[in-house]
Design a protein around this motif. Structure first.
Motif, PDB file in Angstrom:
ATOM      1  N   ALA A  71       2.409  -4.858 -15.315  1.00 27.83           N
ATOM      2  CA  ALA A  71       2.221  -5.682 -13.876  1.00 27.83           C
ATOM      3  C   ALA A  71       3.480  -6.478 -13.883  1.00 27.83           C
ATOM      4  O   ALA A  71       4.085  -6.802 -12.447  1.00 27.83           O
ATOM      5  CB  ALA A  71       0.972  -6.412 -13.973  1.00 27.83           C
ATOM      6  N   ALA A  72       3.983  -6.909 -14.792  1.00 29.39           N
ATOM      7  CA  ALA A  72       5.011  -8.031 -14.819  1.00 29.39           C
ATOM      8  C   ALA A  72       6.309  -7.146 -14.378  1.00 29.39           C
ATOM      9  O   ALA A  72       7.123  -7.550 -13.408  1.00 29.39           O
ATOM     10  CB  ALA A  72       5.391  -8.670 -16.162  1.00 29.39           C
ATOM     11  N   TYR A  73       6.522  -5.848 -15.135  1.00 32.07           N
ATOM     12  CA  TYR A  73       7.751  -5.240 -14.644  1.00 32.07           C
ATOM     13  C   TYR A  73       7.774  -4.572 -13.366  1.00 32.07           C
ATOM     14  O   TYR A  73       8.758  -4.520 -12.563  1.00 32.07           O
ATOM     15  CB  TYR A  73       7.974  -3.825 -15.442  1.00 32.07           C
ATOM     16  CG  TYR A  73       8.704  -4.366 -16.710  1.00 32.07           C
ATOM     17  CD1 TYR A  73       9.949  -4.618 -16.679  1.00 32.07           C
ATOM     18  CD2 TYR A  73       8.109  -4.749 -17.695  1.00 32.07           C
ATOM     19  CE1 TYR A  73      10.763  -4.567 -17.884  1.00 32.07           C
ATOM     20  CE2 TYR A  73       8.939  -5.111 -19.070  1.00 32.07           C
ATOM     21  CZ  TYR A  73      10.205  -5.022 -18.983  1.00 32.07           C
ATOM     22  OH  TYR A  73      10.929  -5.404 -20.328  1.00 32.07           O
ATOM     23  N   GLY A  74       6.307  -4.240 -12.750  1.00 34.24           N
ATOM     24  CA  GLY A  74       6.091  -3.655 -11.305  1.00 34.24           C
ATOM     25  C   GLY A  74       6.530  -5.019 -10.549  1.00 34.24           C
ATOM     26  O   GLY A  74       6.997  -4.572  -9.265  1.00 34.24           O
ATOM     27  N   LEU A  75       5.911  -6.078 -10.603  1.00 43.28           N
ATOM     28  CA  LEU A  75       6.284  -7.185  -9.790  1.00 43.28           C
ATOM     29  C   LEU A  75       7.802  -7.351  -9.660  1.00 43.28           C
ATOM     30  O   LEU A  75       8.415  -7.514  -8.626  1.00 43.28           O
ATOM     31  CB  LEU A  75       5.697  -8.443 -10.138  1.00 43.28           C
ATOM     32  CG  LEU A  75       5.773  -9.545  -9.273  1.00 43.28           C
ATOM     33  CD1 LEU A  75       5.531  -9.429  -7.757  1.00 43.28           C
ATOM     34  CD2 LEU A  75       5.064 -10.904  -9.982  1.00 43.28           C
ATOM     35  N   VAL A  76       8.656  -7.370 -10.674  1.00 44.38           N
ATOM     36  CA  VAL A  76       9.911  -7.692 -10.596  1.00 44.38           C
ATOM     37  C   VAL A  76      10.508  -6.255  -9.779  1.00 44.38           C
ATOM     38  O   VAL A  76      11.557  -6.609  -8.829  1.00 44.38           O
ATOM     39  CB  VAL A  76      10.531  -7.611 -12.127  1.00 44.38           C
ATOM     40  CG1 VAL A  76      12.063  -7.406 -12.354  1.00 44.38           C
ATOM     41  CG2 VAL A  76      10.032  -8.726 -12.733  1.00 44.38           C
ATOM     42  N   TYR A  77      10.300  -5.127 -10.125  1.00 46.35           N
ATOM     43  CA  TYR A  77      10.790  -4.129  -9.396  1.00 46.35           C
ATOM     44  C   TYR A  77      10.412  -4.241  -7.966  1.00 46.35           C
ATOM     45  O   TYR A  77      11.366  -3.962  -7.129  1.00 46.35           O
ATOM     46  CB  TYR A  77      10.026  -2.576  -9.789  1.00 46.35           C
ATOM     47  CG  TYR A  77      10.840  -1.593  -8.973  1.00 46.35           C
ATOM     48  CD1 TYR A  77      12.125  -1.290  -9.633  1.00 46.35           C
ATOM     49  CD2 TYR A  77      10.441  -0.985  -8.002  1.00 46.35           C
ATOM     50  CE1 TYR A  77      12.628  -0.019  -8.919  1.00 46.35           C
ATOM     51  CE2 TYR A  77      10.920  -0.024  -7.355  1.00 46.35           C
ATOM     52  CZ  TYR A  77      12.301   0.342  -7.869  1.00 46.35           C
ATOM     53  OH  TYR A  77      12.952   1.488  -7.276  1.00 46.35           O
ATOM     54  N   ILE A  78       9.099  -4.409  -7.635  1.00 46.92           N
ATOM     55  CA  ILE A  78       8.828  -4.773  -6.070  1.00 46.92           C
ATOM     56  C   ILE A  78       9.889  -5.869  -5.533  1.00 46.92           C
ATOM     57  O   ILE A  78      10.415  -5.602  -4.205  1.00 46.92           O
ATOM     58  CB  ILE A  78       7.398  -5.093  -5.866  1.00 46.92           C
ATOM     59  CG1 ILE A  78       6.665  -3.923  -6.210  1.00 46.92           C
ATOM     60  CG2 ILE A  78       7.050  -5.619  -4.481  1.00 46.92           C
ATOM     61  CD1 ILE A  78       5.150  -4.117  -6.202  1.00 46.92           C
ATOM     62  N   LEU A 132       4.216  -0.013  -3.197  1.00 43.58           N
ATOM     63  CA  LEU A 132       5.547  -0.506  -3.258  1.00 43.58           C
ATOM     64  C   LEU A 132       5.535  -1.522  -1.946  1.00 43.58           C
ATOM     65  O   LEU A 132       6.080  -2.575  -1.811  1.00 43.58           O
ATOM     66  CB  LEU A 132       6.554   0.295  -3.201  1.00 43.58           C
ATOM     67  CG  LEU A 132       7.943  -0.320  -3.280  1.00 43.58           C
ATOM     68  CD1 LEU A 132       8.311  -1.101  -4.534  1.00 43.58           C
ATOM     69  CD2 LEU A 132       8.909   0.942  -3.475  1.00 43.58           C
ATOM     70  N   MET A 133       4.938  -0.899  -0.797  1.00 40.95           N
ATOM     71  CA  MET A 133       5.255  -1.437   0.429  1.00 40.95           C
ATOM     72  C   MET A 133       4.030  -2.501   1.022  1.00 40.95           C
ATOM     73  O   MET A 133       3.928  -2.917   2.028  1.00 40.95           O
ATOM     74  CB  MET A 133       5.249  -0.560   1.617  1.00 40.95           C
ATOM     75  CG  MET A 133       6.472   0.569   1.265  1.00 40.95           C
ATOM     76  SD  MET A 133       7.971  -0.260   0.844  1.00 40.95           S
ATOM     77  CE  MET A 133       8.429  -1.100   2.240  1.00 40.95           C
ATOM     78  N   ASP A 134       3.190  -2.948   0.010  1.00 38.02           N
ATOM     79  CA  ASP A 134       2.167  -3.887   0.252  1.00 38.02           C
ATOM     80  C   ASP A 134       2.940  -4.944   0.786  1.00 38.02           C
ATOM     81  O   ASP A 134       3.805  -5.565   0.436  1.00 38.02           O
ATOM     82  CB  ASP A 134       1.188  -3.989  -0.950  1.00 38.02           C
ATOM     83  CG  ASP A 134       0.115  -2.937  -1.156  1.00 38.02           C
ATOM     84  OD1 ASP A 134       0.287  -1.966  -0.430  1.00 38.02           O
ATOM     85  OD2 ASP A 134      -0.694  -3.173  -2.120  1.00 38.02           O
ATOM     86  N   GLU A 135       1.966  -5.969   1.789  1.00 36.13           N
ATOM     87  CA  GLU A 135       2.650  -6.822   2.481  1.00 36.13           C
ATOM     88  C   GLU A 135       3.037  -8.111   1.425  1.00 36.13           C
ATOM     89  O   GLU A 135       3.997  -8.863   1.453  1.00 36.13           O
ATOM     90  CB  GLU A 135       1.631  -7.329   3.411  1.00 36.13           C
ATOM     91  CG  GLU A 135       1.845  -6.947   4.904  1.00 36.13           C
ATOM     92  CD  GLU A 135       1.326  -7.603   5.828  1.00 36.13           C
ATOM     93  OE1 GLU A 135       1.162  -8.680   5.881  1.00 36.13           O
ATOM     94  OE2 GLU A 135       0.502  -6.767   6.541  1.00 36.13           O
ATOM     95  N   ASN A 136       2.050  -8.377   0.415  1.00 34.29           N
ATOM     96  CA  ASN A 136       2.259  -9.421  -0.517  1.00 34.29           C
ATOM     97  C   ASN A 136       2.299  -8.838  -1.926  1.00 34.29           C
ATOM     98  O   ASN A 136       1.130  -8.643  -2.534  1.00 34.29           O
ATOM     99  CB  ASN A 136       1.052 -10.630  -0.402  1.00 34.29           C
ATOM    100  CG  ASN A 136       1.364 -11.768  -1.124  1.00 34.29           C
ATOM    101  OD1 ASN A 136       1.873 -11.714  -2.261  1.00 34.29           O
ATOM    102  ND2 ASN A 136       0.858 -12.912  -0.865  1.00 34.29           N
ATOM    103  N   PRO A 137       3.522  -8.622  -2.527  1.00 32.35           N
ATOM    104  CA  PRO A 137       3.492  -8.341  -3.906  1.00 32.35           C
ATOM    105  C   PRO A 137       2.779  -9.045  -4.941  1.00 32.35           C
ATOM    106  O   PRO A 137       2.237  -8.496  -5.861  1.00 32.35           O
ATOM    107  CB  PRO A 137       5.027  -7.920  -4.074  1.00 32.35           C
ATOM    108  CG  PRO A 137       5.611  -8.968  -3.255  1.00 32.35           C
ATOM    109  CD  PRO A 137       4.809  -9.179  -1.908  1.00 32.35           C
TER     110      PRO A 137
END
Length: 165
Positions: A71-78, A132-137
């Motif tokens: 989740a942490a890496y996913g948020l950073v990537y987004i 990836l394209m959700d409004e609020n990551p």
């Protein structure tokens, strides 16, 4: 002559607990006002329900650690991807995602949680490929993590509840 029914296994408690766990995940989804994605809770509860309590705790720990890292890496990537919208759905975008798995897996090695690497990668990929394209990551990643933690908690509760009896 042996009866055919003697060779058919009975429906055991692990099967019952699995179905019940998934049902509770869906119920929690409705209680939460349809926030999140119950699919992730259901996957986590199915993974955590084991035939031995010891396995349940180990699987729950792996899943929890993996969820946090992914989740942490996913948020950073987004957040980075939002700054570079020109990457779009390009092959370069998928190359970056693929090579991002290196630091993710390496993180699990460094913190001595190698068995969590699979879950870290699954969570990361589910975030950066599917949502990836959700409004609020921040909200998506928080819900994604909460969904998984709900499933993990239910798996532990269902297994411990049955094992104590």
């Amino acid at each position: 002559m042996e009866r055919v029914m003697d060779h058919i296994p009975h429906i055991g408690m692990r099967i019952i607990k699995s179905a019940l766990g998934v049902l509770i995940c869906f119920a929690i989804y409705f209680i939460r006002g349809k926030q999140g994605t119950p699919f992730y809770s259901a996957l986590a509860v199915l993974w955590c329900i084991q035939n031995q309590t010891r396995n349940t705790v180990q699987n729950a720990l792996q899943r929890t650690v993996g969820t946090g890292i992914g989740a942490a890496y996913g948020l950073v990537y987004i957040l980075i991807k939002q700054r570079f919208p020109q990457l779009g759905d390009s092959f370069l975008h998928y190359c970056i995602i693929s090579f991002s798995l290196i630091p993710i897996i390496y993180t699990t090695v460094v913190i001595k949680q190698k068995k969590a690497s699979y879950f870290s990668c699954v969570v990361f990929l589910s975030i950066v490929v599917n949502h990836l394209m959700d409004e609020n990551p921040y909200l998506f990643v928080a819900n994604r993590s909460l969904d998984t933690l709900i499933g993990i908690a239910l798996g532990l509760i269902l297994n411990y509840g049955y094992m104590k009896k």
